[in-house]
Design a protein around this motif. Structure first.
Motif, PDB file in Angstrom:
ATOM      1  N   ASP A 219      -8.477 -27.175  37.418  1.00 33.29           N
ATOM      2  CA  ASP A 219      -9.035 -27.524  38.721  1.00 33.29           C
ATOM      3  C   ASP A 219      -9.428 -26.244  39.442  1.00 33.29           C
ATOM      4  O   ASP A 219      -8.992 -25.146  39.099  1.00 33.29           O
ATOM      5  CB  ASP A 219      -8.054 -28.354  39.560  1.00 33.29           C
ATOM      6  CG  ASP A 219      -6.824 -27.547  39.956  1.00 33.29           C
ATOM      7  OD1 ASP A 219      -6.430 -26.660  39.177  1.00 33.29           O
ATOM      8  OD2 ASP A 219      -6.268 -27.803  41.026  1.00 33.29           O
TER       9      ASP A 219
ATOM     10  N   SER B  10     -17.784 -26.662  46.796  1.00 33.49           N
ATOM     11  CA  SER B  10     -17.652 -27.483  45.598  1.00 33.49           C
ATOM     12  C   SER B  10     -16.214 -27.444  45.107  1.00 33.49           C
ATOM     13  O   SER B  10     -15.454 -26.522  45.423  1.00 33.49           O
ATOM     14  CB  SER B  10     -18.592 -26.993  44.490  1.00 33.49           C
ATOM     15  OG  SER B  10     -18.239 -25.675  44.086  1.00 33.49           O
ATOM     16  N   SER B  11     -15.834 -28.458  44.340  1.00 29.31           N
ATOM     17  CA  SER B  11     -14.496 -28.502  43.747  1.00 29.31           C
ATOM     18  C   SER B  11     -14.551 -29.365  42.494  1.00 29.31           C
ATOM     19  O   SER B  11     -15.484 -30.148  42.304  1.00 29.31           O
ATOM     20  CB  SER B  11     -13.471 -29.059  44.740  1.00 29.31           C
ATOM     21  OG  SER B  11     -13.782 -30.396  45.084  1.00 29.31           O
ATOM     22  N   TYR B  12     -13.540 -29.215  41.640  1.00 29.26           N
ATOM     23  CA  TYR B  12     -13.516 -29.978  40.399  1.00 29.26           C
ATOM     24  C   TYR B  12     -12.078 -30.109  39.909  1.00 29.26           C
ATOM     25  O   TYR B  12     -11.190 -29.351  40.310  1.00 29.26           O
ATOM     26  CB  TYR B  12     -14.360 -29.293  39.318  1.00 29.26           C
ATOM     27  CG  TYR B  12     -13.795 -27.971  38.860  1.00 29.26           C
ATOM     28  CD1 TYR B  12     -12.916 -27.892  37.791  1.00 29.26           C
ATOM     29  CD2 TYR B  12     -14.129 -26.790  39.516  1.00 29.26           C
ATOM     30  CE1 TYR B  12     -12.376 -26.682  37.373  1.00 29.26           C
ATOM     31  CE2 TYR B  12     -13.605 -25.569  39.111  1.00 29.26           C
ATOM     32  CZ  TYR B  12     -12.729 -25.512  38.045  1.00 29.26           C
ATOM     33  OH  TYR B  12     -12.200 -24.314  37.652  1.00 29.26           O
TER      34      TYR B  12
ATOM     35  N   ASN C 167     -10.245 -31.509  35.978  1.00 29.67           N
ATOM     36  CA  ASN C 167     -10.344 -32.158  34.673  1.00 29.67           C
ATOM     37  C   ASN C 167      -8.963 -32.185  34.026  1.00 29.67           C
ATOM     38  O   ASN C 167      -8.188 -31.235  34.147  1.00 29.67           O
ATOM     39  CB  ASN C 167     -11.317 -31.398  33.763  1.00 29.67           C
ATOM     40  CG  ASN C 167     -12.713 -31.311  34.335  1.00 29.67           C
ATOM     41  OD1 ASN C 167     -13.379 -32.320  34.518  1.00 29.67           O
ATOM     42  ND2 ASN C 167     -13.155 -30.100  34.630  1.00 29.67           N
TER      43      ASN C 167
END
Length: 299
Positions: free
Chosen positions: A225, A272-274, A276
């Motif tokens: 992340d 932005s962010s993510y 997985n």
């Protein structure tokens, strides 16, 4: 004439230091080492620094029936994040009769050929670094209660943390052409991998026949992340990338004060962010029969 390479390069210098320790006895062994490396690149401002520590410990118990091994690796790395390839490339192809600055002190540009830039502002008007921290821990427990039967349990975890940050002044290439009063960005990412694996194996020799069997179970989970933010139109270069909220890009967009500036919201400001995540589970096995080292069957 202008010696463009001398304007953006220097003599590279590096040094390395290492301390190592090892020892043990009949049923125990250990080793440890620490390494520090500092490398300055030939492009001005380029560098790479790394601190690396490693330790390994092995212990035998109960007449060598049980073996325990522990290993640790820790790495801290910091490097520049400037575009050294572009700086070098532009310095090599640049016209040696062209000046670095105009008469009013601005950077001289001759942009008629495609992708033909003054390399000096790429080098001098950029500030930033890239930092990575890696940690890996591994433990192996091996049990051999009788000769030929061995069971191993492996546990490990790996963690990676990275930070990338930069600031480009108003004189940086893209900012000058777009009329941007400074641009900055910062991003952070985390990665974690956990592993558990257990295997048991049995080997038996009967005359010219050799039998071997193994079964195992494996479980692995990965998770990554991170986030990133960028902004532009800063009131001063002193903030660098440490006060992204001070950028007035969104404010100028809303008020319509941007005038003829040629930037876009996506390029010069954003968040932005993510995240997985994945899990892998496996069961496996193998049986082998060998006769007189001439015939072999594997299933």
């Amino acid at each position: 004439s202008t010696d463009w390479l001398s304007e953006v390069s220097r003599i590279g210098f590096s040094h390395n230091h290492n301390i190592a320790l090892e020892g043990g006895g009949k049923h125990m062994a250990y080793s440890a080492n620490i390494t520090y490396r500092d490398e300055q690149g030939v492009i001005t401002g380029s560098y790479n620094k790394e601190l690396r520590a490693q330790m390994d410990l092995t212990q035998y118990l109960f007449n060598d029936i049980l073996k325990i091994n522990f290993n640790m690796l820790k790495t801290l790395n910091q490097s520049d994040n400037q575009d050294s390839w572009t700086i070098y490339h532009q310095a090599v192809i640049r016209n040696p009769t062209a000046p670095i600055y105009t008469e009013d002190g601005d950077y001289y540009e001759q942009t008629a050929p495609l992708y033909y830039y003054n390399p000096v502002p790429y080098n001098k008007e950029h500030t930033g670094d890239y930092r990575i921290e890696n940690t890996r821990l591994t433990a192996n427990i091996t049990l051999e209660p009788i000769q030929g039967w061995k069971t191993n349990l492996q546990l490990s975890t790996r963690r990676n943390n990275s930070v990338n940050q930069y600031y480009n002044t108003a004189k940086y290439q893209g900012n000058r052409w777009g009329g941007i009063n400074g641009s900055a960005g910062k991003s952070q990412g985390d990665f974690t991998e956990n592993l558990l694996e257990i295997t048991t194996q049995y080997d038996r020799q009967i005359g010219k026949h050799k039998l071997s069997g193994m079964v195992g179970y494996s479980w692995m989970r990965d998770m990554s992340d991170g986030f990133g933010a960028s902004n532009s139109e800063f009131p001063t270069d002193a903030y660098l990338y440490n006060s992204l909220e001070s950028g007035r890009f969104a404010e100028l967009q809303e008020s319509g004060e941007e005038g003829n500036k040629t930037y876009s919201l996506r390029t010069y400001a954003g968040v932005s962010s993510y995240k997985n995540e994945s899990t892998l589970i496996g069961f496996f096995g193998r049986i082998t029969w060998n006769y007189d080292n001439r015939f072999n069957i594997l299933a």
